[in-house]
Design a protein around this motif. Sequence first.
Motif, short mmCIF file in Angstrom:
data_model
loop_
_atom_site.label_atom_id
_atom_site.label_comp_id
_atom_site.label_asym_id
_atom_site.label_seq_id
_atom_site.Cartn_x
_atom_site.Cartn_y
_atom_site.Cartn_z
N GLU A 109 0.82 -1.21 0.00
CA GLU A 109 0.00 0.00 0.00
C GLU A 109 0.86 1.27 0.00
O GLU A 109 0.62 2.20 -0.78
CB GLU A 109 -0.92 0.00 1.23
CG GLU A 109 -1.86 1.19 1.28
CD GLU A 109 -2.78 1.14 2.50
OE1 GLU A 109 -3.46 2.15 2.76
OE2 GLU A 109 -2.80 0.11 3.20
N GLN A 110 1.89 1.29 0.84
CA GLN A 110 2.77 2.45 0.91
C GLN A 110 3.52 2.66 -0.40
O GLN A 110 3.69 3.79 -0.87
CB GLN A 110 3.78 2.26 2.05
CG GLN A 110 3.15 2.32 3.44
CD GLN A 110 4.11 1.90 4.53
OE1 GLN A 110 5.29 1.61 4.27
NE2 GLN A 110 3.63 1.84 5.76
N ASP A 130 1.18 3.83 -3.24
CA ASP A 130 0.78 5.22 -3.02
C ASP A 130 1.92 6.22 -3.24
O ASP A 130 1.67 7.42 -3.36
CB ASP A 130 0.24 5.39 -1.59
CG ASP A 130 -1.12 4.73 -1.41
OD1 ASP A 130 -1.76 4.42 -2.43
OD2 ASP A 130 -1.52 4.51 -0.25
N SER A 131 3.15 5.73 -3.28
CA SER A 131 4.29 6.62 -3.49
C SER A 131 4.41 6.97 -4.97
O SER A 131 3.72 6.42 -5.83
CB SER A 131 5.58 5.96 -3.00
OG SER A 131 5.95 4.92 -3.88
N GLU A 132 5.31 7.88 -5.28
CA GLU A 132 5.50 8.31 -6.66
C GLU A 132 6.45 7.39 -7.42
O GLU A 132 6.66 7.56 -8.63
CB GLU A 132 6.03 9.75 -6.70
CG GLU A 132 5.05 10.77 -6.13
CD GLU A 132 5.60 12.17 -6.19
OE1 GLU A 132 6.75 12.34 -6.63
OE2 GLU A 132 4.86 13.10 -5.80
N SER A 137 -2.95 -5.87 -6.59
CA SER A 137 -2.55 -4.47 -6.36
C SER A 137 -1.99 -3.84 -7.63
O SER A 137 -1.42 -2.74 -7.58
CB SER A 137 -1.52 -4.39 -5.24
OG SER A 137 -2.02 -4.96 -4.05
#
Length: 250
Positions: free
Chosen positions: A89-90, A93-95, A170
């Motif tokens: 998830e992290q 969600d990051s670029e 994901s």
Amino acid sequence: MEKNTTNIFGLRAIIEAIESGSSINKVYLQKGLRGTLYYELDKLIKTHKISTSTVPVEKLDRLSKNSNHQGAVAQISPVEFYDLEKIIEQTVDSEKTPIFLVLDQLSDVRNFGAIIRTAECTGVHAIIIQKNGSAPVNAETIKTSAGAAFKMPICKVDHIKDALFLLQASGIKTVAATEKTEDSVYKVDFNQPIAIVMGSEDRGVNPSVLKIVDYKAKLPLLGEIASLNVSVACAVFLYESVRQRTITNI
């Protein structure tokens, strides 16, 4: 965080360590153990899917430095393990474009350490291993990794296939390193979110895992030797991803 593998011994001490959430690499047990505490420990080991090994009493004496081990010694991991869902998830969600490394029951600690070191150098977001049948993170692993084991997130899962399904759900593609394909690693698009699957030293990637990955890729071998060391092969895959992503970002 500890920097050396810790051994704890005694049935009650190991029970309490498991119940407190300590990360146990393996429990070494003397053959023929019986009694209430042993059965309580055995139940916890099975519930938490902790790797075990039945060994001679002489090995337990060495591991416990001849203390009263009661027929049981546990090896506690010197690093903390991460929750796979949170890491995915992290990262998503990051670029940054996600890249994960999945080790399908790699067993040699030095190979494991070398892979951790390469993974850290090539920007891998996390390494995923299976709880049972995988090389432990111990002092030798950390030494071979040149300390990278303290910087690289490592996730333990019950089953590799479940981890792959979670990655795929994901939006992360999966590619297995295997000679059972005609496709070259150089045909794989590493600019997409991806997880590289490396197999064990003796049998490679499990056939059941090969059935569910998105891609299979092999390295060209021009000599007479039929395979590469897994840590070397892993480095080639990872640096091909670096090459593609670096060219894209120029």
